[in-house]
Motif scaffolding. Structure first.
Motif, PDB file in Angstrom:
ATOM      1  N   SER A   1     -68.504  63.752  41.563  1.00  0.00           N
ATOM      2  CA  SER A   1     -68.581  65.209  41.583  1.00  0.00           C
ATOM      3  C   SER A   1     -67.314  65.825  40.982  1.00  0.00           C
ATOM      4  N   LEU A   2     -67.292  67.151  40.890  1.00  0.00           N
ATOM      5  CA  LEU A   2     -66.109  67.878  40.419  1.00  0.00           C
ATOM      6  C   LEU A   2     -65.158  68.208  41.565  1.00  0.00           C
ATOM      7  N   GLY A   3     -65.519  67.848  42.782  1.00  0.00           N
ATOM      8  CA  GLY A   3     -64.661  68.129  43.919  1.00  0.00           C
ATOM      9  C   GLY A   3     -64.918  69.509  44.501  1.00  0.00           C
ATOM     10  N   PRO A   4     -64.432  69.767  45.716  1.00  0.00           N
ATOM     11  CA  PRO A   4     -64.733  71.035  46.394  1.00  0.00           C
ATOM     12  C   PRO A   4     -64.164  72.267  45.696  1.00  0.00           C
ATOM     13  N   ASN A   5     -63.017  72.128  45.012  1.00  0.00           N
ATOM     14  CA  ASN A   5     -62.400  73.273  44.332  1.00  0.00           C
ATOM     15  C   ASN A   5     -62.338  73.075  42.818  1.00  0.00           C
ATOM     16  N   GLY A   6     -63.096  72.094  42.338  1.00  0.00           N
ATOM     17  CA  GLY A   6     -63.016  71.746  40.925  1.00  0.00           C
ATOM     18  C   GLY A   6     -63.404  72.864  39.988  1.00  0.00           C
ATOM     19  N   ARG A   7     -64.465  73.582  40.315  1.00  0.00           N
ATOM     20  CA  ARG A   7     -64.933  74.647  39.419  1.00  0.00           C
ATOM     21  C   ARG A   7     -63.918  75.780  39.313  1.00  0.00           C
ATOM     22  N   VAL A   8     -63.267  76.104  40.434  1.00  0.00           N
ATOM     23  CA  VAL A   8     -62.250  77.163  40.410  1.00  0.00           C
ATOM     24  C   VAL A   8     -61.056  76.738  39.565  1.00  0.00           C
ATOM     25  N   LEU A   9     -60.613  75.502  39.762  1.00  0.00           N
ATOM     26  CA  LEU A   9     -59.466  75.003  38.988  1.00  0.00           C
ATOM     27  C   LEU A   9     -59.798  74.953  37.499  1.00  0.00           C
ATOM     28  N   LEU A  10     -60.998  74.467  37.180  1.00  0.00           N
ATOM     29  CA  LEU A  10     -61.407  74.402  35.780  1.00  0.00           C
ATOM     30  C   LEU A  10     -61.506  75.790  35.159  1.00  0.00           C
ATOM     31  N   ALA A  11     -62.099  76.722  35.887  1.00  0.00           N
ATOM     32  CA  ALA A  11     -62.255  78.082  35.359  1.00  0.00           C
ATOM     33  C   ALA A  11     -60.896  78.724  35.115  1.00  0.00           C
ATOM     34  N   THR A  12     -59.960  78.507  36.038  1.00  0.00           N
ATOM     35  CA  THR A  12     -58.621  79.078  35.868  1.00  0.00           C
ATOM     36  C   THR A  12     -57.928  78.460  34.666  1.00  0.00           C
ATOM     37  N   GLN A  13     -58.074  77.136  34.499  1.00  0.00           N
ATOM     38  CA  GLN A  13     -57.438  76.509  33.349  1.00  0.00           C
ATOM     39  C   GLN A  13     -58.055  76.990  32.047  1.00  0.00           C
ATOM     40  N   VAL A  14     -59.354  77.205  32.034  1.00  0.00           N
ATOM     41  CA  VAL A  14     -60.003  77.717  30.822  1.00  0.00           C
ATOM     42  C   VAL A  14     -59.415  79.074  30.441  1.00  0.00           C
ATOM     43  N   VAL A  15     -59.183  79.931  31.431  1.00  0.00           N
ATOM     44  CA  VAL A  15     -58.608  81.253  31.156  1.00  0.00           C
ATOM     45  C   VAL A  15     -57.198  81.114  30.573  1.00  0.00           C
ATOM     46  N   VAL A  16     -56.356  80.300  31.224  1.00  0.00           N
ATOM     47  CA  VAL A  16     -54.976  80.128  30.742  1.00  0.00           C
ATOM     48  C   VAL A  16     -54.968  79.476  29.366  1.00  0.00           C
ATOM     49  N   SER A  17     -55.814  78.468  29.176  1.00  0.00           N
ATOM     50  CA  SER A  17     -55.884  77.773  27.891  1.00  0.00           C
ATOM     51  C   SER A  17     -56.365  78.704  26.788  1.00  0.00           C
ATOM     52  N   ALA A  18     -57.317  79.587  27.112  1.00  0.00           N
ATOM     53  CA  ALA A  18     -57.820  80.550  26.125  1.00  0.00           C
ATOM     54  C   ALA A  18     -56.718  81.531  25.716  1.00  0.00           C
ATOM     55  N   LEU A  19     -55.916  81.965  26.677  1.00  0.00           N
ATOM     56  CA  LEU A  19     -54.800  82.868  26.364  1.00  0.00           C
ATOM     57  C   LEU A  19     -53.788  82.185  25.450  1.00  0.00           C
ATOM     58  N   LEU A  20     -53.452  80.934  25.770  1.00  0.00           N
ATOM     59  CA  LEU A  20     -52.520  80.195  24.919  1.00  0.00           C
ATOM     60  C   LEU A  20     -53.128  79.929  23.550  1.00  0.00           C
ATOM     61  N   GLY A  21     -54.432  79.616  23.525  1.00  0.00           N
ATOM     62  CA  GLY A  21     -55.101  79.376  22.247  1.00  0.00           C
ATOM     63  C   GLY A  21     -55.114  80.607  21.368  1.00  0.00           C
ATOM     64  N   SER A  22     -55.347  81.774  21.973  1.00  0.00           N
ATOM     65  CA  SER A  22     -55.328  83.014  21.184  1.00  0.00           C
ATOM     66  C   SER A  22     -53.940  83.300  20.647  1.00  0.00           C
ATOM     67  N   LEU A  23     -52.911  82.929  21.435  1.00  0.00           N
ATOM     68  CA  LEU A  23     -51.530  83.105  20.960  1.00  0.00           C
ATOM     69  C   LEU A  23     -51.255  82.184  19.778  1.00  0.00           C
ATOM     70  N   VAL A  24     -51.732  80.938  19.880  1.00  0.00           N
ATOM     71  CA  VAL A  24     -51.573  79.997  18.764  1.00  0.00           C
ATOM     72  C   VAL A  24     -52.256  80.541  17.511  1.00  0.00           C
TER      73      VAL A  24
END
Length: 358
Positions: A160-183
């Motif tokens: 499974s993705l774990g009990p908090n996996g979806r929240v952690l993944l969603a947060t990382q996607v947001v941060v990664s998208a911000l960094l990607g847009s900066l790049v």
């Protein structure tokens, strides 16, 4: 009982490579967490923001989970000795699991060996991180066998993705998208800037000094990138479950043990190919997009200092199953989760003291 987490660890490994590469492109720096810690102690501002990002990421995770990290199953003396050896070894060998294993191995390319004698020399220079990684894994295994820990038996794998996996993944996607847009923004800006400079230099309207001035760093943006990549790295590390010391020690116990947990191997299977592809094919012009110096090493000498340092680091790692990245993330988790602050602080104090002794 403890269940290996192949999906979480594999995806987490891929997630670790993203902030590593973002820091490389934007700031031209290696995501070496032990180096961040040692340079922060010396009063350097930029690595201090990376350290802060890792702690804040851990604090965010602690708020989501509602508890601190799993406690060390060892005495405070063993925890302190582990930190001391990790700090000393990482300073001597100039790296830890993030700097040597994830960042260092991604710069290793076998194609060098098929070109010429000069290329063979380059190959030798670029295997220093491989030598360090093999050394600290070997001494980690030896230490964990000679001084074993009480570890739970391995259960069936948890897919499974774990009990908090979806929240952690969603947060990382947001941060990664911000960094990607900066790049993307700065790549576009750099391409336009390069075209303008080329035209003006060739038409003698811009001096060499004026052209070099365009490469001045963006100090505030660089600090924010250190902070954001540290935060994102913390999310991926926790999602992989390798922030837990028992999982690392269970991996070092080797497959013949009933407590063996292969999760670390799944993390490496996700992190290393992704990091290698990103570095080998998407590192750009080797000019930091936010200005400053390109600080990515081309390789290092394989000497006794490297081997001795990696061996000492591995011994510390094998004593408690923790290295600088998880240590900082777990400090944040302990602060907001309300438990385990003292033991993590003792371990991190040992790392700092060990680094000062090196």
């Amino acid at each position: 009982m403890s269940s290996p987490t192949p999906i979480q660890s594999f995806i987490g490994g891929i997630g670790l490579s993203l902030p590593v590469h973002a820091l490389l492109l934007l700031n031209g720096d290696v995501f070496g967490i032990s180096g961040f810690v040692h340079r922060t102690v010396l009063g350097r501002k930029e690595p201090a923001f990376a350290v802060l990002g890792l702690i804040l990421g851990g604090a965010y995770i602690g708020l989501i989970e509602g508890h601190g990290p799993s406690p060390f199953q060892h005495s405070f003396g063993r925890v302190a000795l582990s930190g001391l050896l990790v700090g000393l070894g990482s300073k001597l060998s100039n790296g830890c699991t993030s700097g040597h294993m994830i960042c260092g191995l991604s710069r290793f390319s076998l194609r060098y060996g098929f070109l010429s004698m000069i290329s063979i020399k380059l190959l030798i220079q670029n295997i220093s991180s491989l030598v360090a990684t093999l050394t600290f894994f070997a001494t980690g295994v030896i230490t964990s066998q000679l001084l074993p820990s009480e570890l739970p038996s391995a259960d069936i794998m948890d897919w499974s993705l774990g009990p908090n996996g979806r929240v952690l993944l969603a947060t990382q996607v947001v941060v990664s998208a911000l960094l990607g847009s900066l790049v993307w923004r700065f790549i576009s800006h750099q391409n336009r800037e390069f075209t303008d400079v080329y035209v003006q230099v060739t038409t003698s309207r811009l001096s060499a000094n004026d052209a070099s001035a365009l490469q001045k760093p963006h100090p505030i943006s660089r600090l924010l990138v250190y902070l954001a990549t540290g935060f994102e790295f913390a999310l991926a590390l926790r999602f992989s479950n390798l922030s837990e010391s028992n999982r690392v020690l269970s991996f070092l116990s080797l497959p013949f043990s009933s407590s063996f947990d292969p999760s670390l191997a799944f993390l490496a299977a996700g992190a290393l190919p992704t990091s290698i592809i990103l570095y080998q094919f998407f590192r750009g012009s080797e000019r930091p997009l936010l200005g400053g110096r390109w600080s990515i090493p081309k390789g290092g000498l394989i000497d006794m200092k490297l081997i001795w340092g990696a061996a000492v680091f591995g011994a510390g790692w094998g004593l408690a199953g923790i290295c600088p990245g998880p240590g900082l993330v777990n400090l944040g988790r302990a602060i907001t989760g309300g438990s385990g602050v003292l033991s993590v602080a003792i371990w991190l104090s040992g790392v700092i003291i060990g680094g000062l002794f090196a």
